[in-house]
Design a protein around this motif. Structure first.
Motif, PDB file in Angstrom:
ATOM      1  N   PRO A 143       0.814  -1.226   0.000  1.00  0.00           N
ATOM      2  CA  PRO A 143       0.000   0.000   0.000  1.00  0.00           C
ATOM      3  C   PRO A 143       0.842   1.268   0.000  1.00  0.00           C
ATOM      4  CG  PRO A 143      -0.486  -1.400   1.927  1.00  0.00           C
ATOM      5  CD  PRO A 143       0.603  -2.072   1.174  1.00  0.00           C
ATOM      6  N   VAL A 144       2.126   1.163   0.353  1.00  0.00           N
ATOM      7  CA  VAL A 144       2.955   2.379   0.339  1.00  0.00           C
ATOM      8  C   VAL A 144       3.523   2.683  -1.049  1.00  0.00           C
ATOM      9  CG1 VAL A 144       3.566   2.175   2.780  1.00  0.00           C
ATOM     10  CG2 VAL A 144       5.128   1.270   1.055  1.00  0.00           C
ATOM     11  N   VAL A 145       3.287   1.787  -1.997  1.00  0.00           N
ATOM     12  CA  VAL A 145       3.737   2.049  -3.379  1.00  0.00           C
ATOM     13  C   VAL A 145       2.805   3.114  -3.976  1.00  0.00           C
ATOM     14  CG1 VAL A 145       3.846   1.032  -5.702  1.00  0.00           C
ATOM     15  CG2 VAL A 145       4.814  -0.195  -3.751  1.00  0.00           C
ATOM     16  N   PRO A 146       3.327   4.303  -4.341  1.00  0.00           N
ATOM     17  CA  PRO A 146       2.447   5.348  -4.860  1.00  0.00           C
ATOM     18  C   PRO A 146       1.778   4.947  -6.180  1.00  0.00           C
ATOM     19  CG  PRO A 146       4.696   6.179  -4.557  1.00  0.00           C
ATOM     20  CD  PRO A 146       4.734   4.709  -4.312  1.00  0.00           C
ATOM     21  N   ARG A 147       0.521   5.372  -6.302  1.00  0.00           N
ATOM     22  CA  ARG A 147      -0.251   5.081  -7.518  1.00  0.00           C
ATOM     23  C   ARG A 147      -0.879   6.387  -7.997  1.00  0.00           C
ATOM     24  NH1 ARG A 147      -3.430  -0.412  -5.756  1.00  0.00           N
ATOM     25  NH2 ARG A 147      -1.741  -1.319  -4.569  1.00  0.00           N
ATOM     26  N   VAL A 148      -0.901   6.600  -9.293  1.00  0.00           N
ATOM     27  CA  VAL A 148      -1.611   7.769  -9.838  1.00  0.00           C
ATOM     28  C   VAL A 148      -2.533   7.321 -10.961  1.00  0.00           C
ATOM     29  CG1 VAL A 148       0.166   9.489  -9.262  1.00  0.00           C
ATOM     30  CG2 VAL A 148       0.251   8.356 -11.472  1.00  0.00           C
ATOM     31  N   LEU A 149      -3.532   8.173 -11.196  1.00  0.00           N
ATOM     32  CA  LEU A 149      -4.519   7.889 -12.234  1.00  0.00           C
ATOM     33  C   LEU A 149      -4.325   8.908 -13.359  1.00  0.00           C
ATOM     34  CD1 LEU A 149      -7.038   6.186 -12.845  1.00  0.00           C
ATOM     35  CD2 LEU A 149      -8.383   7.925 -11.665  1.00  0.00           C
ATOM     36  N   VAL A 150      -4.310   8.425 -14.593  1.00  0.00           N
ATOM     37  CA  VAL A 150      -4.114   9.332 -15.729  1.00  0.00           C
ATOM     38  C   VAL A 150      -5.242   9.155 -16.746  1.00  0.00           C
ATOM     39  CG1 VAL A 150      -2.601   9.960 -17.653  1.00  0.00           C
ATOM     40  CG2 VAL A 150      -1.601   9.329 -15.460  1.00  0.00           C
ATOM     41  N   GLY A 151      -5.965  10.251 -16.999  1.00  0.00           N
ATOM     42  CA  GLY A 151      -6.968  10.279 -18.072  1.00  0.00           C
ATOM     43  C   GLY A 151      -6.288  10.856 -19.297  1.00  0.00           C
ATOM     44  N   ASN A 152      -6.136  10.045 -20.330  1.00  0.00           N
ATOM     45  CA  ASN A 152      -5.390  10.482 -21.526  1.00  0.00           C
ATOM     46  C   ASN A 152      -6.358  10.841 -22.663  1.00  0.00           C
ATOM     47  OD1 ASN A 152      -2.985  10.912 -23.049  1.00  0.00           O
ATOM     48  ND2 ASN A 152      -3.219   8.895 -23.995  1.00  0.00           N
ATOM     49  N   LYS A 153      -5.832  11.496 -23.666  1.00  0.00           N
ATOM     50  CA  LYS A 153      -6.532  11.921 -24.900  1.00  0.00           C
ATOM     51  C   LYS A 153      -7.455  13.125 -24.665  1.00  0.00           C
ATOM     52  CE  LYS A 153      -6.292   7.266 -26.936  1.00  0.00           C
ATOM     53  NZ  LYS A 153      -6.830   6.298 -27.879  1.00  0.00           N
ATOM     54  N   CYS A 154      -7.052  14.008 -23.740  1.00  0.00           N
ATOM     55  CA  CYS A 154      -7.863  15.198 -23.471  1.00  0.00           C
ATOM     56  C   CYS A 154      -7.918  16.168 -24.658  1.00  0.00           C
ATOM     57  CB  CYS A 154      -7.322  15.929 -22.244  1.00  0.00           C
ATOM     58  SG  CYS A 154      -7.750  15.080 -20.734  1.00  0.00           S
ATOM     59  N   ASP A 155      -7.053  15.951 -25.649  1.00  0.00           N
ATOM     60  CA  ASP A 155      -7.111  16.811 -26.850  1.00  0.00           C
ATOM     61  C   ASP A 155      -8.387  16.568 -27.660  1.00  0.00           C
ATOM     62  OD1 ASP A 155      -5.959  14.746 -29.283  1.00  0.00           O
ATOM     63  OD2 ASP A 155      -5.419  14.265 -27.251  1.00  0.00           O
ATOM     64  N   LEU A 156      -9.028  15.410 -27.457  1.00  0.00           N
ATOM     65  CA  LEU A 156     -10.246  15.082 -28.220  1.00  0.00           C
ATOM     66  C   LEU A 156     -11.454  15.693 -27.498  1.00  0.00           C
ATOM     67  CD1 LEU A 156      -9.364  11.352 -29.052  1.00  0.00           C
ATOM     68  CD2 LEU A 156      -9.148  13.340 -30.555  1.00  0.00           C
ATOM     69  N   VAL A 157     -11.460  17.010 -27.460  1.00  0.00           N
ATOM     70  CA  VAL A 157     -12.374  17.754 -26.596  1.00  0.00           C
ATOM     71  C   VAL A 157     -13.852  17.388 -26.800  1.00  0.00           C
ATOM     72  CG1 VAL A 157     -13.113  20.092 -25.956  1.00  0.00           C
ATOM     73  CG2 VAL A 157     -10.717  19.651 -26.489  1.00  0.00           C
ATOM     74  N   GLY A 158     -14.281  17.257 -28.050  1.00  0.00           N
ATOM     75  CA  GLY A 158     -15.697  16.999 -28.315  1.00  0.00           C
ATOM     76  C   GLY A 158     -16.135  15.559 -28.032  1.00  0.00           C
ATOM     77  N   GLN A 159     -15.204  14.706 -27.700  1.00  0.00           N
ATOM     78  CA  GLN A 159     -15.556  13.275 -27.554  1.00  0.00           C
ATOM     79  C   GLN A 159     -15.457  12.762 -26.124  1.00  0.00           C
ATOM     80  OE1 GLN A 159     -13.320  10.904 -30.460  1.00  0.00           O
ATOM     81  NE2 GLN A 159     -12.996  12.778 -31.619  1.00  0.00           N
ATOM     82  N   ILE A 160     -15.300  13.669 -25.183  1.00  0.00           N
ATOM     83  CA  ILE A 160     -15.043  13.225 -23.802  1.00  0.00           C
ATOM     84  C   ILE A 160     -16.272  12.537 -23.185  1.00  0.00           C
ATOM     85  CG2 ILE A 160     -14.500  14.052 -21.449  1.00  0.00           C
ATOM     86  CD1 ILE A 160     -12.464  15.930 -22.815  1.00  0.00           C
ATOM     87  N   GLN A 161     -16.041  11.348 -22.657  1.00  0.00           N
ATOM     88  CA  GLN A 161     -17.127  10.566 -22.037  1.00  0.00           C
ATOM     89  C   GLN A 161     -16.985  10.479 -20.520  1.00  0.00           C
ATOM     90  OE1 GLN A 161     -17.361   6.590 -23.622  1.00  0.00           O
ATOM     91  NE2 GLN A 161     -18.005   7.259 -25.652  1.00  0.00           N
ATOM     92  N   VAL A 162     -15.769  10.696 -20.030  1.00  0.00           N
ATOM     93  CA  VAL A 162     -15.549  10.546 -18.583  1.00  0.00           C
ATOM     94  C   VAL A 162     -15.402  11.938 -17.963  1.00  0.00           C
ATOM     95  CG1 VAL A 162     -14.115   9.487 -16.784  1.00  0.00           C
ATOM     96  CG2 VAL A 162     -14.302   8.378 -19.032  1.00  0.00           C
ATOM     97  N   PRO A 163     -16.436  12.401 -17.234  1.00  0.00           N
ATOM     98  CA  PRO A 163     -16.340  13.742 -16.646  1.00  0.00           C
ATOM     99  C   PRO A 163     -15.234  13.803 -15.600  1.00  0.00           C
ATOM    100  CG  PRO A 163     -18.582  12.844 -16.474  1.00  0.00           C
ATOM    101  CD  PRO A 163     -17.696  11.724 -16.905  1.00  0.00           C
ATOM    102  N   SER A 164     -14.609  14.976 -15.516  1.00  0.00           N
ATOM    103  CA  SER A 164     -13.499  15.146 -14.575  1.00  0.00           C
ATOM    104  C   SER A 164     -13.911  14.850 -13.140  1.00  0.00           C
ATOM    105  CB  SER A 164     -12.977  16.581 -14.608  1.00  0.00           C
ATOM    106  OG  SER A 164     -12.437  16.838 -15.858  1.00  0.00           O
TER     107      SER A 164
END
Ligand SMILES: Nc1nc2c(ncn2[C@@H]2O[C@H](COP(=O)(O)OP(=O)(O)OP(=O)(O)O)[C@@H](O)[C@H]2O)c(=O)[nH]1
Ligand SMILES: [Mg+2]
Length: 235
Positions: A143-164
């Protein structure tokens, strides 16, 4: 083959044996200087952009063409944090089950940090994060191993399905930082850099404390959990 061309252009190498040490003598430096290596794995569905993100960080550009990763592609970048040179070793893993199953044990062995990636234009890739987290937990990643989440392809502005805010809630509930970015958009390259630099900073801070607070009990080295979770990372 795209993976081979990346191998020449972006510092990709074949995966190393699983016994890879976290300290390595860096032949480009004075031989008395040891460079620490931080192993960071990049995990997530196929096609979310794991290869492009790791290439953007290590090679500084967006690859024109990629093919599905087979097994793992291995890239490195040496960074300097507070005067210490650190080798960030990025393990770009395959998202397709058939290309990863024989490698999974190697991905998680001695991992220092985990980057979970989803595609902001594909809800299924976000929903599947649960499975990726389960797989990671199933491989006894501390559990001490750091983890991050990355939402990629934000340049595709008109196609975003996952709200921030949905992604942020998920990240919070799993004690992860969220980065929304684009491997493609060169204006976002600093943000991609931040993902890996933030992890490297955390690891550097964490490991300095670990070295200091290590306790010996019954002849075994025991790490203080409290010390391991403390760090001075600004992010
Ligand atoms: N528009 C856009 N396309 C991207 C971005 N990142 C990756 N892509 C495209 O998405 C596709 C898949 O990218 P990869 O990096 O190969 O995906 P992957 O997650 O490594 O896939 P696997 O190796 O199969 O697990 C490619 O066509 C890339 O050009 C991005 O930030 N924006
Ligand atoms: Mg790939």
């Amino acid at each position: 083959m795209a993976n081979e061309s990346l191998a020449n252009g972006g510092g990709t190498r074949n995966p190393r044996p699983s016994s890879l040490s976290s300290l390595e003598l860096d032949s480009s430096l004075d031989h008395s200087v040891q460079t620490r290596i931080f192993k960071i794995i990049v995990i997530g569905d196929s096609n979310v952009g794991k290869t492009c993100l790791s290439f953007r960080f290590t090679g500084g550009s967006f690859p024109e063409k990629t093919e599905a990763t087979i097994g793992v592609d291995f890239r490195e970048k040496t960074v300097e944090i507070e005067g210490e040179k650190i080798k960030v070793q990025v393990w770009d893993t395959a998202g397709q089950e058939r290309f990863r199953k024989s490698m999974v044990e190697h991905y998680y062995r001695n991992v220092h940090a985990v980057v979970f990636v989803y595609d902001v234009t594909k809800m299924a890739s976000f929903e599947n994060l649960k499975t990726w987290i389960q797989e990671c937990n199933g491989h006894h990643v501390s559990p001490v191993v750091p983890r991050v989440l990355v939402g990629n392809k934000c340049d595709l502005v008109g196609q975003i399905q996952v709200p921030s805010n949905t992604a942020l809630k998920f990240a919070d509930s799993h004690n992860m930082l969220l980065f929304e970015t684009s491997a493609k958009d060169s204006k976002e390259s600093q943000n991609v850099e931040s993902i890996f630099m933030c992890l490297a900073c955390r690891l550097k801070a964490q490991k300095s404390l670990l070295y200091r607070d290590v306790e010996r009990q019954d002849g075994k080295v025991k790490l203080s959990q409290e010390s391991a979770s403390k760090n001075s990372c600004p992010c």
